[in-house]
Enzyme design. Structure first.
Site, PDB file in Angstrom:
ATOM      1  N   SER A  34      36.076  37.895  31.483  1.00  0.00           N
ATOM      2  CA  SER A  34      36.409  38.940  32.311  1.00  0.00           C
ATOM      3  C   SER A  34      34.911  39.156  32.859  1.00  0.00           C
ATOM      4  CB  SER A  34      36.698  40.170  31.590  1.00  0.00           C
ATOM      5  OG  SER A  34      36.138  40.406  30.456  1.00  0.00           O
ATOM      6  N   HIS A  77      31.562  43.838  31.502  1.00  0.00           N
ATOM      7  CA  HIS A  77      31.860  43.890  32.862  1.00  0.00           C
ATOM      8  C   HIS A  77      31.142  44.411  33.825  1.00  0.00           C
ATOM      9  CE1 HIS A  77      36.268  44.742  30.744  1.00  0.00           C
ATOM     10  NE2 HIS A  77      35.661  43.179  30.582  1.00  0.00           N
TER      11      HIS A  77
END
Length: 282
Positions: free
Chosen positions: A182, A234
């Site tokens: 991610s 992230h």
């Protein structure tokens, strides 16, 4: 006396300000394209989110807008390879738990010199749902970036963004171990945000930018509210991808290869610096 000049909508046109449609030179009008300022009549005007656009600007926007296609339809060999790589490592994890132990991003092990974990964490996943969500995101956004940057630069952005994500997690994550693609995928989205923002004069690109920002906002919010999500990775990936695109793309201009390589090296060096100065274990 001649006929009173009127525009395409039937309104009287002041002779002192009279202008004619670029596509219909005998048609007086007071309308202008809100993008290029060409005079256009009602027959040429195409409604946009702000004002109206001429056919030329609409055609240009359609040519320049990145097209989100399925991986099967897009010529995106790197995206296909990354999806396959992630699935292969997930199968390996199920066959041998030692794979994750050896390759996850563990700040303690990185401190002991196992620097490769900053990269290898990108191919591991915590479970089938984790793999499915990341694969879907890469399927949706990856082909778009690979289409506009090309395979080589796409891979470079993906890997360096992923490195920056791991470094951010290492520096600010409080010593927590992590896995997942991610961070690198957020790097892809961060690069797309910058790329599309620079072309936001197009109605198509402006709408796409809005969609991207919603995706970013929702995912970051989930990261702050749900447990066991490495939001530092992230954020790091998003920032890394945005920085890379800032240096590797110039709307309407060619960026020299040396500048692009320098941008990649600078962001990678910043990631190394984060690891060098960070002390996640206190």
């Amino acid at each position: 006396m001649g006929d009173t000049p009127r525009d395409a909508a039937g309104a009287v046109v002041d002779d002192s300000e009279q202008q004619f449609c670029y596509g219909h030179p005998k048609t007086p009008t007071k309308l202008r394209c809100s993008r290029c300022e060409r005079p256009i009549c009602g027959r040429c005007a195409i409604p946009a989110s702000v004002g109206q656009h001429c056919p030329e600007c609409v055609a240009e926007a359609r040519r320049s807008a990145p097209k989100v296609r399925s991986v099967a339809m897009a010529r995106s060999p790197a995206v296909v390879a990354l999806l396959g790589l992630n699935v292969a490592f997930f199968v390996a994890q199920q066959l041998s738990p030692a794979v994750a132990d050896r390759l996850m991003m563990s700040p303690f092990q990185v401190d002991l010199g196992e620097w490769w974990r900053l990269f290898t964490a990108m191919v591991l996943h915590a479970g089938p749902l984790h793999l499915a969500f990341n694969s879907l995101a890469l399927w949706i956004f990856g082909p778009t970036l690979e289409e506009v940057f090309g395979t080589t630069r796409f891979v470079a952005i993906y890997v360096v963004s992923g490195l920056f994500a791991s470094a951010t997690s290492y520096a600010f994550g409080g010593g927590a171990a992590s896995v997942g693609a991610s961070g690198a995928i957020f790097g892809v989205i961060g690069a797309l945000v910058v790329y599309v923002y620079r072309r936001r004069a197009s109605a198509t690109m402006s709408a796409y930018l809005g969609n991207l920002l919603w995706v970013v906002a929702i995912n970051l919010l989930l990261g702050f509210t749900l447990p066991r999500i490495d939001n530092y990775a992230h954020i790091g990936g998003l920032v890394g991808g945005a920085l890379l695109c800032l240096g590797m793309d110039r709307y309407g201009k060619n960026v020299p290869a040396a500048v692009q390589a320098g941008t990649l090296a600078a962001v990678a060096a910043a990631a190394v610096a984060l690891v060098a100065v960070g002390d996640p274990l206190g």
